[in-house]
Design a protein around this motif. Structure first.
Motif, PDB file in Angstrom:
ATOM      1  N   GLU A  28      -1.299  -8.794   8.218  1.00  0.00           N
ATOM      2  CA  GLU A  28      -0.606  -8.754   6.961  1.00  0.00           C
ATOM      3  C   GLU A  28      -0.504 -10.121   6.408  1.00  0.00           C
ATOM      4  O   GLU A  28       0.191 -10.261   5.200  1.00  0.00           O
ATOM      5  CB  GLU A  28       0.678  -7.958   7.108  1.00  0.00           C
ATOM      6  N   GLY A  29      -0.775 -11.190   7.401  1.00  0.00           N
ATOM      7  CA  GLY A  29      -0.645 -12.403   6.719  1.00  0.00           C
ATOM      8  C   GLY A  29      -1.868 -12.926   5.984  1.00  0.00           C
ATOM      9  O   GLY A  29      -2.960 -12.587   6.112  1.00  0.00           O
ATOM     10  N   PRO A  30      -1.604 -14.131   5.343  1.00  0.00           N
ATOM     11  CA  PRO A  30      -2.767 -14.774   4.484  1.00  0.00           C
ATOM     12  C   PRO A  30      -3.656 -15.371   5.265  1.00  0.00           C
ATOM     13  O   PRO A  30      -5.141 -15.649   4.757  1.00  0.00           O
ATOM     14  CB  PRO A  30      -1.789 -15.721   3.672  1.00  0.00           C
ATOM     15  N   GLU A  31      -3.724 -15.788   6.659  1.00  0.00           N
ATOM     16  CA  GLU A  31      -4.594 -16.852   7.278  1.00  0.00           C
ATOM     17  C   GLU A  31      -5.688 -15.841   7.802  1.00  0.00           C
ATOM     18  O   GLU A  31      -5.668 -14.805   8.163  1.00  0.00           O
ATOM     19  CB  GLU A  31      -3.659 -16.906   8.500  1.00  0.00           C
ATOM     20  N   ILE A  32      -6.832 -16.420   7.600  1.00  0.00           N
ATOM     21  CA  ILE A  32      -8.116 -16.037   8.156  1.00  0.00           C
ATOM     22  C   ILE A  32      -8.197 -16.608   9.553  1.00  0.00           C
ATOM     23  O   ILE A  32      -8.237 -17.780   9.463  1.00  0.00           O
ATOM     24  CB  ILE A  32      -9.202 -16.199   6.969  1.00  0.00           C
ATOM     25  N   LEU A  33      -8.722 -15.496  10.547  1.00  0.00           N
ATOM     26  CA  LEU A  33      -8.605 -16.214  11.844  1.00  0.00           C
ATOM     27  C   LEU A  33     -10.006 -16.405  12.209  1.00  0.00           C
ATOM     28  O   LEU A  33     -10.814 -15.181  12.133  1.00  0.00           O
ATOM     29  CB  LEU A  33      -7.751 -15.471  12.682  1.00  0.00           C
ATOM     30  N   ALA A  34     -10.433 -17.260  12.996  1.00  0.00           N
ATOM     31  CA  ALA A  34     -11.813 -17.441  13.758  1.00  0.00           C
ATOM     32  C   ALA A  34     -11.892 -16.895  14.913  1.00  0.00           C
ATOM     33  O   ALA A  34     -10.868 -16.685  15.724  1.00  0.00           O
ATOM     34  CB  ALA A  34     -12.102 -18.943  13.653  1.00  0.00           C
ATOM     35  N   ARG A  35     -13.054 -16.397  15.279  1.00  0.00           N
ATOM     36  CA  ARG A  35     -13.185 -15.914  16.628  1.00  0.00           C
ATOM     37  C   ARG A  35     -12.696 -16.877  17.723  1.00  0.00           C
ATOM     38  O   ARG A  35     -13.001 -18.197  17.570  1.00  0.00           O
ATOM     39  CB  ARG A  35     -14.805 -15.748  16.780  1.00  0.00           C
ATOM     40  N   GLY A  36     -12.094 -16.228  18.739  1.00  0.00           N
ATOM     41  CA  GLY A  36     -11.589 -17.054  19.836  1.00  0.00           C
ATOM     42  C   GLY A  36     -10.248 -17.640  19.593  1.00  0.00           C
ATOM     43  O   GLY A  36      -9.671 -18.318  20.566  1.00  0.00           O
ATOM     44  N   THR A  37      -9.582 -17.437  18.380  1.00  0.00           N
ATOM     45  CA  THR A  37      -8.366 -17.849  18.024  1.00  0.00           C
ATOM     46  C   THR A  37      -7.276 -17.281  19.021  1.00  0.00           C
ATOM     47  O   THR A  37      -7.229 -15.730  18.848  1.00  0.00           O
ATOM     48  CB  THR A  37      -7.936 -17.545  16.755  1.00  0.00           C
ATOM     49  N   PRO A  38      -6.517 -17.534  19.710  1.00  0.00           N
ATOM     50  CA  PRO A  38      -5.213 -16.824  20.394  1.00  0.00           C
ATOM     51  C   PRO A  38      -4.386 -16.401  19.647  1.00  0.00           C
ATOM     52  O   PRO A  38      -3.741 -17.232  18.549  1.00  0.00           O
ATOM     53  CB  PRO A  38      -4.773 -17.974  21.571  1.00  0.00           C
ATOM     54  N   VAL A  39      -3.812 -15.397  19.676  1.00  0.00           N
ATOM     55  CA  VAL A  39      -2.920 -14.556  18.790  1.00  0.00           C
ATOM     56  C   VAL A  39      -1.994 -13.799  19.500  1.00  0.00           C
ATOM     57  O   VAL A  39      -2.088 -13.705  20.593  1.00  0.00           O
ATOM     58  CB  VAL A  39      -3.669 -13.683  17.612  1.00  0.00           C
ATOM     59  N   VAL A  40      -0.756 -13.666  18.782  1.00  0.00           N
ATOM     60  CA  VAL A  40       0.385 -12.855  19.450  1.00  0.00           C
ATOM     61  C   VAL A  40       0.191 -11.621  18.557  1.00  0.00           C
ATOM     62  O   VAL A  40       0.143 -11.368  17.434  1.00  0.00           O
ATOM     63  CB  VAL A  40       1.919 -13.511  19.094  1.00  0.00           C
ATOM     64  N   VAL A  41       0.014 -10.398  19.389  1.00  0.00           N
ATOM     65  CA  VAL A  41      -0.173  -9.127  18.882  1.00  0.00           C
ATOM     66  C   VAL A  41       0.941  -8.133  19.229  1.00  0.00           C
ATOM     67  O   VAL A  41       1.660  -8.292  20.278  1.00  0.00           O
ATOM     68  CB  VAL A  41      -1.421  -8.330  19.019  1.00  0.00           C
TER      69      VAL A  41
END
Length: 179
Positions: A28-41
């Motif tokens: 729901e955020g504006p950020e476009i995330l690249a493959r391999g990006t660590p995220v909190v889910v």
């Protein structure tokens, strides 16, 4: 923004969990995330660290209209990643104790791994077996022992053993009674 308003460009495939799972997550955020990006889910287990695999293309939203249950919270911060490393170290240190408890409680299952959610709210015990009486006994013994919120997740050589579709009683599936 509701899940039904989300377009495919806002849905990511993310790998998460010690015994890896891949699921669709709403961003729901504006950020476009690249493959391999660590995220909190946010999953059904709680907050976990995941890794972005890919952003879904628009034509996938038409092919699969199923709702996306999970939420991508944010890109993982250095603090999130350090917490995750600390939790891994704690689980490694706790592993022999959990193996000893399983032996002491005379349960017919093999502990494979431990995982604590990023928010420290839940401990997941991955055990090599099918869902059944011993997984239920392990969950009950852990609860009675005051070990906090414990989830027992059976695994096989094919991966996670899913919850049975049929439920028994009013509490849902996975009770180990084969119903």
């Amino acid at each position: 923004m509701t899940t039904s308003e989300v377009t495919a460009s806002e849905i990511y495939l993310i790998r998460y969990g010690v015994v890896s799972e891949v699921a669709r997550f709403v961003n729901e955020g504006p950020e476009i995330l690249a493959r391999g990006t660590p995220v909190v889910v946010e999953t059904d287990r709680g907050l976990q660290i995941g890794t972005v695999l890919e952003q879904l293309k628009p034509h996938y939203s038409k092919a699969d209209e199923s709702p996306t249950e999970f939420k991508l919270v944010r890109s993982a911060t250095d603090r999130d990643l350090e917490t995750a490393r600390e939790l891994i170290r704690e689980c490694e240190a706790d592993f022999p104790e959990w193996c000893a408890r399983i032996c002491q409680w005379e349960l017919n299952l093999e502990l494979v791994d431990l995982e604590r959610t990023l928010d420290r709210e839940k401990l997941i015990l991955y055990v090599l077996c099918d869902r059944g009486p011993d997984t239920t006994k392990l969950a009950l013994q852990a609860a009675a022992g005051g070990f906090g919120v414990i989830e027992v997740q059976p695994v096989s050589s094919a991966g996670l053993v899913p919850m049975p579709r049929a439920s028994c009683g009013s509490g849902g599936g996975g009770c180990g009674c084969d119903h």
